[in-house]
Design a protein around this motif. Sequence first.
Motif, PDB file in Angstrom:
ATOM      1  N   LEU A  12     -48.763  88.424  36.056  1.00  0.00           N
ATOM      2  CA  LEU A  12     -47.968  88.405  34.821  1.00  0.00           C
ATOM      3  C   LEU A  12     -47.373  89.788  34.540  1.00  0.00           C
ATOM      4  O   LEU A  12     -46.210  89.900  34.120  1.00  0.00           O
ATOM      5  N   SER A  13     -48.154  90.844  34.784  1.00  0.00           N
ATOM      6  CA  SER A  13     -47.631  92.205  34.575  1.00  0.00           C
ATOM      7  C   SER A  13     -46.512  92.495  35.564  1.00  0.00           C
ATOM      8  O   SER A  13     -45.487  93.094  35.200  1.00  0.00           O
ATOM      9  N   TYR A  14     -46.669  92.065  36.819  1.00  0.00           N
ATOM     10  CA  TYR A  14     -45.610  92.258  37.816  1.00  0.00           C
ATOM     11  C   TYR A  14     -44.356  91.489  37.419  1.00  0.00           C
ATOM     12  O   TYR A  14     -43.235  91.954  37.659  1.00  0.00           O
ATOM     13  N   GLY A  15     -44.546  90.311  36.824  1.00  0.00           N
ATOM     14  CA  GLY A  15     -43.396  89.536  36.350  1.00  0.00           C
ATOM     15  C   GLY A  15     -42.650  90.281  35.261  1.00  0.00           C
ATOM     16  O   GLY A  15     -41.408  90.331  35.257  1.00  0.00           O
ATOM     17  N   ALA A  16     -43.390  90.858  34.315  1.00  0.00           N
ATOM     18  CA  ALA A  16     -42.766  91.624  33.226  1.00  0.00           C
ATOM     19  C   ALA A  16     -42.015  92.837  33.778  1.00  0.00           C
ATOM     20  O   ALA A  16     -40.889  93.132  33.365  1.00  0.00           O
ATOM     21  N   PHE A  17     -42.626  93.538  34.740  1.00  0.00           N
ATOM     22  CA  PHE A  17     -41.977  94.702  35.343  1.00  0.00           C
ATOM     23  C   PHE A  17     -40.720  94.291  36.116  1.00  0.00           C
ATOM     24  O   PHE A  17     -39.736  95.038  36.148  1.00  0.00           O
ATOM     25  N   SER A  18     -40.763  93.120  36.739  1.00  0.00           N
ATOM     26  CA  SER A  18     -39.616  92.639  37.506  1.00  0.00           C
ATOM     27  C   SER A  18     -38.408  92.398  36.611  1.00  0.00           C
ATOM     28  O   SER A  18     -37.286  92.812  36.922  1.00  0.00           O
ATOM     29  N   ALA A  22     -39.772 102.763  39.653  1.00  0.00           N
ATOM     30  CA  ALA A  22     -41.098 102.230  39.326  1.00  0.00           C
ATOM     31  C   ALA A  22     -41.261 100.814  39.888  1.00  0.00           C
ATOM     32  O   ALA A  22     -42.339 100.457  40.387  1.00  0.00           O
ATOM     33  N   PHE A  23     -40.195 100.014  39.822  1.00  0.00           N
ATOM     34  CA  PHE A  23     -40.275  98.656  40.371  1.00  0.00           C
ATOM     35  C   PHE A  23     -40.424  98.688  41.887  1.00  0.00           C
ATOM     36  O   PHE A  23     -41.108  97.833  42.467  1.00  0.00           O
ATOM     37  N   LEU A  24     -39.816  99.673  42.537  1.00  0.00           N
ATOM     38  CA  LEU A  24     -40.005  99.834  43.973  1.00  0.00           C
ATOM     39  C   LEU A  24     -41.484 100.097  44.272  1.00  0.00           C
ATOM     40  O   LEU A  24     -42.028  99.579  45.258  1.00  0.00           O
ATOM     41  N   CYS A  25     -42.135 100.860  43.400  1.00  0.00           N
ATOM     42  CA  CYS A  25     -43.579 101.113  43.536  1.00  0.00           C
ATOM     43  C   CYS A  25     -44.371  99.816  43.383  1.00  0.00           C
ATOM     44  O   CYS A  25     -45.397  99.622  44.049  1.00  0.00           O
ATOM     45  N   VAL A  26     -43.896  98.929  42.502  1.00  0.00           N
ATOM     46  CA  VAL A  26     -44.543  97.622  42.326  1.00  0.00           C
ATOM     47  C   VAL A  26     -44.509  96.846  43.637  1.00  0.00           C
ATOM     48  O   VAL A  26     -45.523  96.281  44.078  1.00  0.00           O
ATOM     49  N   LEU A  27     -43.346  96.801  44.278  1.00  0.00           N
ATOM     50  CA  LEU A  27     -43.191  96.065  45.531  1.00  0.00           C
ATOM     51  C   LEU A  27     -44.064  96.665  46.634  1.00  0.00           C
ATOM     52  O   LEU A  27     -44.687  95.932  47.412  1.00  0.00           O
ATOM     53  N   ILE A  28     -44.099  98.000  46.703  1.00  0.00           N
ATOM     54  CA  ILE A  28     -44.935  98.664  47.709  1.00  0.00           C
ATOM     55  C   ILE A  28     -46.410  98.340  47.473  1.00  0.00           C
ATOM     56  O   ILE A  28     -47.162  98.041  48.409  1.00  0.00           O
ATOM     57  N   ASN A  29     -46.825  98.368  46.210  1.00  0.00           N
ATOM     58  CA  ASN A  29     -48.218  98.063  45.867  1.00  0.00           C
ATOM     59  C   ASN A  29     -48.549  96.601  46.135  1.00  0.00           C
ATOM     60  O   ASN A  29     -49.655  96.258  46.556  1.00  0.00           O
ATOM     61  N   PHE A  30     -47.569  95.732  45.890  1.00  0.00           N
ATOM     62  CA  PHE A  30     -47.760  94.289  46.023  1.00  0.00           C
ATOM     63  C   PHE A  30     -47.911  93.871  47.482  1.00  0.00           C
ATOM     64  O   PHE A  30     -48.761  93.046  47.816  1.00  0.00           O
ATOM     65  N   PHE A  31     -47.099  94.454  48.361  1.00  0.00           N
ATOM     66  CA  PHE A  31     -47.088  94.013  49.753  1.00  0.00           C
ATOM     67  C   PHE A  31     -47.770  95.001  50.708  1.00  0.00           C
ATOM     68  O   PHE A  31     -48.664  94.624  51.452  1.00  0.00           O
ATOM     69  N   LEU A  32     -47.332  96.247  50.699  1.00  0.00           N
ATOM     70  CA  LEU A  32     -47.803  97.199  51.701  1.00  0.00           C
ATOM     71  C   LEU A  32     -49.232  97.666  51.454  1.00  0.00           C
ATOM     72  O   LEU A  32     -50.110  97.532  52.311  1.00  0.00           O
ATOM     73  N   ILE A  33     -49.488  98.220  50.255  1.00  0.00           N
ATOM     74  CA  ILE A  33     -50.800  98.816  49.976  1.00  0.00           C
ATOM     75  C   ILE A  33     -51.900  97.762  49.944  1.00  0.00           C
ATOM     76  O   ILE A  33     -53.032  98.033  50.356  1.00  0.00           O
ATOM     77  N   SER A  34     -51.572  96.551  49.471  1.00  0.00           N
ATOM     78  CA  SER A  34     -52.579  95.481  49.429  1.00  0.00           C
ATOM     79  C   SER A  34     -53.123  95.191  50.822  1.00  0.00           C
ATOM     80  O   SER A  34     -54.301  94.882  51.000  1.00  0.00           O
TER      81      SER A  34
END
Length: 276
Positions: A140-146, A254-266
């Motif tokens: 939900l937080s990722y959705g809000a950031f998106s 910041a949203f680019l950081c979300v994507l990196i955290n969502f896919f790469l770092i996970s």
Amino acid sequence: MFDLVLARLPELVIVIYALSILLYFIDFVDHNRKANTLAFRLLLIVWTLQTIFLFMYMTSTGRFPVLTIFEGLYFYTWVLITISLVLHHIFKVDFTVFFTNLIGFSFMAIHAFAPIQRSSVSAEQLMSELLLIHITMAILSYGAFSVSFVFSGLYLLQFKLLKEKRWKKKLWRLADLAKLEKASFILNTVGVPMLLLSLILGLRWALIKLPHFHWYDPKIIGSFFLLIVYGFLLYAYAKRVMFGRKLALWNAVAFLCVLINFFLISGLSKFHFWFS
């Protein structure tokens, strides 16, 4: 029969979703109100079918569907559509739905062509109320950031058009700069506490369930870094330390950081089996 419906319903959804995006694009290019209306109705159908699928999936599995990447991507897309439909009525920004659902469709396509249940650990092993709430709140937080990113993108587009004095119809359909900046701030204000609560619950679950838990895990570091970045953006807006175009650009970063955290770092995490 039930399994066949579960398998085919997402395919139907993505076809209707594609038609909706196509019609929104026609409206974006040619200011076609009929295309806009039809696109919005198709999007409502997509949301309805997605909601039906989620309930059917929950009935089939007996749990809330967020414990694997297959489930998480679908739920994330549903969240984006829901937020975009709500904001369409609140802010009346025509292009919000279009750009938000470009992101949503991209993730829906990833979901549609990804192998089902790729996770190396079964969902039953991960079952926990704490974990369910942790993952749901994170999505939900990722959705809000998106969607906040979408408003920042519209802000940058509006700023560019104004600076170049290009007085086109699109200019009047983007809403004023202050409204776009405010909308982005509101969504970040919703996303930050959700992400914080998600981290607290996730850490609590890890401390209870995992025999070998490390605070320096890449996912934990990445998530807290994300929290700091968005926390700074909220502070910068509230104190007017940063505003306007510069704030919109940093929100995009910041949203680019979300994507990196969502896919790469996970994928680098030692215990986030959800993305294994």
